[in-house]
Scaffold this motif. Structure first.
Motif, PDB file in Angstrom:
ATOM      1  N   GLY A  80       0.807  -1.203   0.000  1.00 59.56           N
ATOM      2  CA  GLY A  80       0.000   0.000   0.000  1.00 59.56           C
ATOM      3  C   GLY A  80       0.837   1.247   0.000  1.00 59.56           C
ATOM      4  O   GLY A  80       1.986   1.248  -0.450  1.00 59.56           O
ATOM      5  N   ARG A  81       0.256   2.315   0.537  1.00 59.78           N
ATOM      6  CA  ARG A  81       0.908   3.618   0.579  1.00 59.78           C
ATOM      7  C   ARG A  81       0.731   4.229   1.954  1.00 59.78           C
ATOM      8  O   ARG A  81      -0.312   4.059   2.572  1.00 59.78           O
ATOM      9  N   ALA A  82       1.745   4.953   2.395  1.00 58.53           N
ATOM     10  CA  ALA A  82       1.667   5.680   3.662  1.00 58.53           C
ATOM     11  C   ALA A  82       1.719   7.170   3.350  1.00 58.53           C
ATOM     12  O   ALA A  82       2.466   7.597   2.479  1.00 58.53           O
ATOM     13  N   PHE A  83       0.903   7.952   4.076  1.00 57.56           N
ATOM     14  CA  PHE A  83       0.841   9.385   3.820  1.00 57.56           C
ATOM     15  C   PHE A  83       1.239  10.235   5.018  1.00 57.56           C
ATOM     16  O   PHE A  83       1.636  11.377   4.844  1.00 57.56           O
ATOM     17  N   ALA A  84       1.105   9.720   6.237  1.00 59.71           N
ATOM     18  CA  ALA A  84       1.399  10.561   7.405  1.00 59.71           C
ATOM     19  C   ALA A  84       1.748   9.704   8.614  1.00 59.71           C
ATOM     20  O   ALA A  84       1.376   8.536   8.710  1.00 59.71           O
ATOM     21  N   ILE A  85       2.454  10.357   9.548  1.00 57.84           N
ATOM     22  CA  ILE A  85       2.832   9.738  10.816  1.00 57.84           C
ATOM     23  C   ILE A  85       2.710  10.810  11.899  1.00 57.84           C
ATOM     24  O   ILE A  85       2.949  11.989  11.631  1.00 57.84           O
ATOM     25  N   ASN A  86       2.325  10.409  13.095  1.00 59.53           N
ATOM     26  CA  ASN A  86       2.249  11.368  14.206  1.00 59.53           C
ATOM     27  C   ASN A  86       3.390  11.102  15.190  1.00 59.53           C
ATOM     28  O   ASN A  86       4.231  10.225  14.965  1.00 59.53           O
ATOM     29  N   ASP A  87       3.409  11.861  16.282  1.00 59.02           N
ATOM     30  CA  ASP A  87       4.491  11.724  17.262  1.00 59.02           C
ATOM     31  C   ASP A  87       4.482  10.376  17.991  1.00 59.02           C
ATOM     32  O   ASP A  87       5.495   9.971  18.556  1.00 59.02           O
ATOM     33  N   GLN A  88       3.341   9.683  17.992  1.00 56.92           N
ATOM     34  CA  GLN A  88       3.257   8.352  18.609  1.00 56.92           C
ATOM     35  C   GLN A  88       3.650   7.249  17.626  1.00 56.92           C
ATOM     36  O   GLN A  88       3.517   6.070  17.916  1.00 56.92           O
ATOM     37  N   ARG A  89       4.123   7.647  16.456  1.00 64.87           N
ATOM     38  CA  ARG A  89       4.537   6.740  15.375  1.00 64.87           C
ATOM     39  C   ARG A  89       3.382   5.908  14.839  1.00 64.87           C
ATOM     40  O   ARG A  89       3.575   4.786  14.388  1.00 64.87           O
ATOM     41  N   GLN A  90       2.177   6.452  14.872  1.00 61.39           N
ATOM     42  CA  GLN A  90       1.034   5.833  14.202  1.00 61.39           C
ATOM     43  C   GLN A  90       1.072   6.305  12.751  1.00 61.39           C
ATOM     44  O   GLN A  90       1.217   7.500  12.486  1.00 61.39           O
ATOM     45  N   ILE A  91       0.947   5.377  11.830  1.00 58.11           N
ATOM     46  CA  ILE A  91       1.042   5.674  10.404  1.00 58.11           C
ATOM     47  C   ILE A  91      -0.320   5.441   9.763  1.00 58.11           C
ATOM     48  O   ILE A  91      -0.997   4.458  10.086  1.00 58.11           O
ATOM     49  N   VAL A  92      -0.717   6.346   8.856  1.00 53.60           N
ATOM     50  CA  VAL A  92      -1.972   6.158   8.106  1.00 53.60           C
ATOM     51  C   VAL A  92      -1.688   6.204   6.618  1.00 53.60           C
ATOM     52  O   VAL A  92      -0.708   6.790   6.167  1.00 53.60           O
ATOM     53  N   GLY A  93      -2.582   5.560   5.854  1.00 50.30           N
ATOM     54  CA  GLY A  93      -2.438   5.512   4.402  1.00 50.30           C
ATOM     55  C   GLY A  93      -3.535   4.675   3.793  1.00 50.30           C
ATOM     56  O   GLY A  93      -4.678   4.706   4.237  1.00 50.30           O
ATOM     57  N   ALA A  94      -3.148   3.881   2.789  1.00 47.69           N
ATOM     58  CA  ALA A  94      -4.115   3.048   2.073  1.00 47.69           C
ATOM     59  C   ALA A  94      -3.510   1.685   1.769  1.00 47.69           C
ATOM     60  O   ALA A  94      -2.359   1.595   1.353  1.00 47.69           O
ATOM     61  N   LEU A  95      -4.293   0.656   2.003  1.00 46.22           N
ATOM     62  CA  LEU A  95      -3.909  -0.697   1.625  1.00 46.22           C
ATOM     63  C   LEU A  95      -4.241  -0.895   0.163  1.00 46.22           C
ATOM     64  O   LEU A  95      -5.335  -0.528  -0.286  1.00 46.22           O
ATOM     65  N   ASP A  96      -3.310  -1.449  -0.612  1.00 44.50           N
ATOM     66  CA  ASP A  96      -3.600  -1.744  -2.011  1.00 44.50           C
ATOM     67  C   ASP A  96      -4.641  -2.849  -2.092  1.00 44.50           C
ATOM     68  O   ASP A  96      -4.629  -3.786  -1.285  1.00 44.50           O
ATOM     69  N   PRO A  97      -5.541  -2.752  -3.070  1.00 49.56           N
ATOM     70  CA  PRO A  97      -6.588  -3.772  -3.195  1.00 49.56           C
ATOM     71  C   PRO A  97      -6.037  -5.095  -3.712  1.00 49.56           C
ATOM     72  O   PRO A  97      -5.009  -5.140  -4.380  1.00 49.56           O
ATOM     73  N   GLU A  98      -6.733  -6.125  -3.356  1.00 49.49           N
ATOM     74  CA  GLU A  98      -6.452  -7.438  -3.932  1.00 49.49           C
ATOM     75  C   GLU A  98      -7.076  -7.445  -5.320  1.00 49.49           C
ATOM     76  O   GLU A  98      -8.235  -7.057  -5.484  1.00 49.49           O
ATOM     77  N   GLU A  99      -6.299  -7.847  -6.312  1.00 47.91           N
ATOM     78  CA  GLU A  99      -6.789  -7.897  -7.696  1.00 47.91           C
ATOM     79  C   GLU A  99      -7.452  -6.580  -8.083  1.00 47.91           C
ATOM     80  O   GLU A  99      -6.865  -5.536  -7.921  1.00 47.91           O
ATOM     81  N   ARG A 100      -8.693  -6.647  -8.521  1.00 48.50           N
ATOM     82  CA  ARG A 100      -9.429  -5.444  -8.923  1.00 48.50           C
ATOM     83  C   ARG A 100     -10.380  -5.046  -7.817  1.00 48.50           C
ATOM     84  O   ARG A 100     -11.428  -5.628  -7.643  1.00 48.50           O
ATOM     85  N   GLY A 101     -10.009  -4.085  -7.105  1.00 47.67           N
ATOM     86  CA  GLY A 101     -10.850  -3.628  -6.016  1.00 47.67           C
ATOM     87  C   GLY A 101     -10.480  -2.205  -5.657  1.00 47.67           C
ATOM     88  O   GLY A 101      -9.665  -1.578  -6.317  1.00 47.67           O
ATOM     89  N   ARG A 102     -11.071  -1.724  -4.627  1.00 53.05           N
ATOM     90  CA  ARG A 102     -10.819  -0.366  -4.153  1.00 53.05           C
ATOM     91  C   ARG A 102      -9.830  -0.425  -2.986  1.00 53.05           C
ATOM     92  O   ARG A 102      -9.831  -1.388  -2.227  1.00 53.05           O
ATOM     93  N   PRO A 103      -8.991   0.607  -2.837  1.00 52.18           N
ATOM     94  CA  PRO A 103      -8.094   0.624  -1.676  1.00 52.18           C
ATOM     95  C   PRO A 103      -8.895   0.744  -0.382  1.00 52.18           C
ATOM     96  O   PRO A 103     -10.082   1.088  -0.400  1.00 52.18           O
ATOM     97  N   ARG A 104      -8.245   0.445   0.734  1.00 51.33           N
ATOM     98  CA  ARG A 104      -8.874   0.545   2.050  1.00 51.33           C
ATOM     99  C   ARG A 104      -7.958   1.354   2.960  1.00 51.33           C
ATOM    100  O   ARG A 104      -6.750   1.148   2.957  1.00 51.33           O
TER     101      ARG A 104
END
Length: 106
Positions: free
Chosen positions: A28-52
């Protein structure tokens, strides 16, 4: 710092810390991290699907959709996280694309 790396012809999330790049083995992709080292982004879809939308916290990756109390919206991408754990994301609900702010329940 977080980002995306091309490994084995797939996009994977990485964490850059203390001068080293650490592959978190998340498709997937990561877009941001906070001071607690929590990371947010998007999981790549399996085959043909939408990211999560994803959150990575203390070595565990979670699909944000599994953390919502009701499934009114489908979170596709998380763009930012602040030090209070609030997450700015994008999702579909009621047939429309929406900007959403998720706040943790403590």
């Amino acid at each position: 710092m977080v980002g995306v790396s091309e490994v084995r012809k797939e996009r994977t999330v990485f964490l850059y810390s203390q001068g080293e790049m650490h592959d978190l083995d998340i498709r997937g992709r990561a877009f941001a991290i906070n001071d607690q080292r929590q990371i947010v982004g998007a999981l790549d879809p399996e085959e043909r699907g939408r990211p999560r939308g994803l959150i990575w916290d203390n070595g565990k990756v979670r699909d944000l959709n599994t953390l919502l109390p009701n499934n009114r919206y489908r979170i596709e991408t998380a763009f930012r996280i602040n030090n209070n754990g609030q997450i700015l994301c994008r999702g579909y609900g009621d047939g429309h694309l929406r900007a959403l702010l998720l706040s943790p329940i403590r």
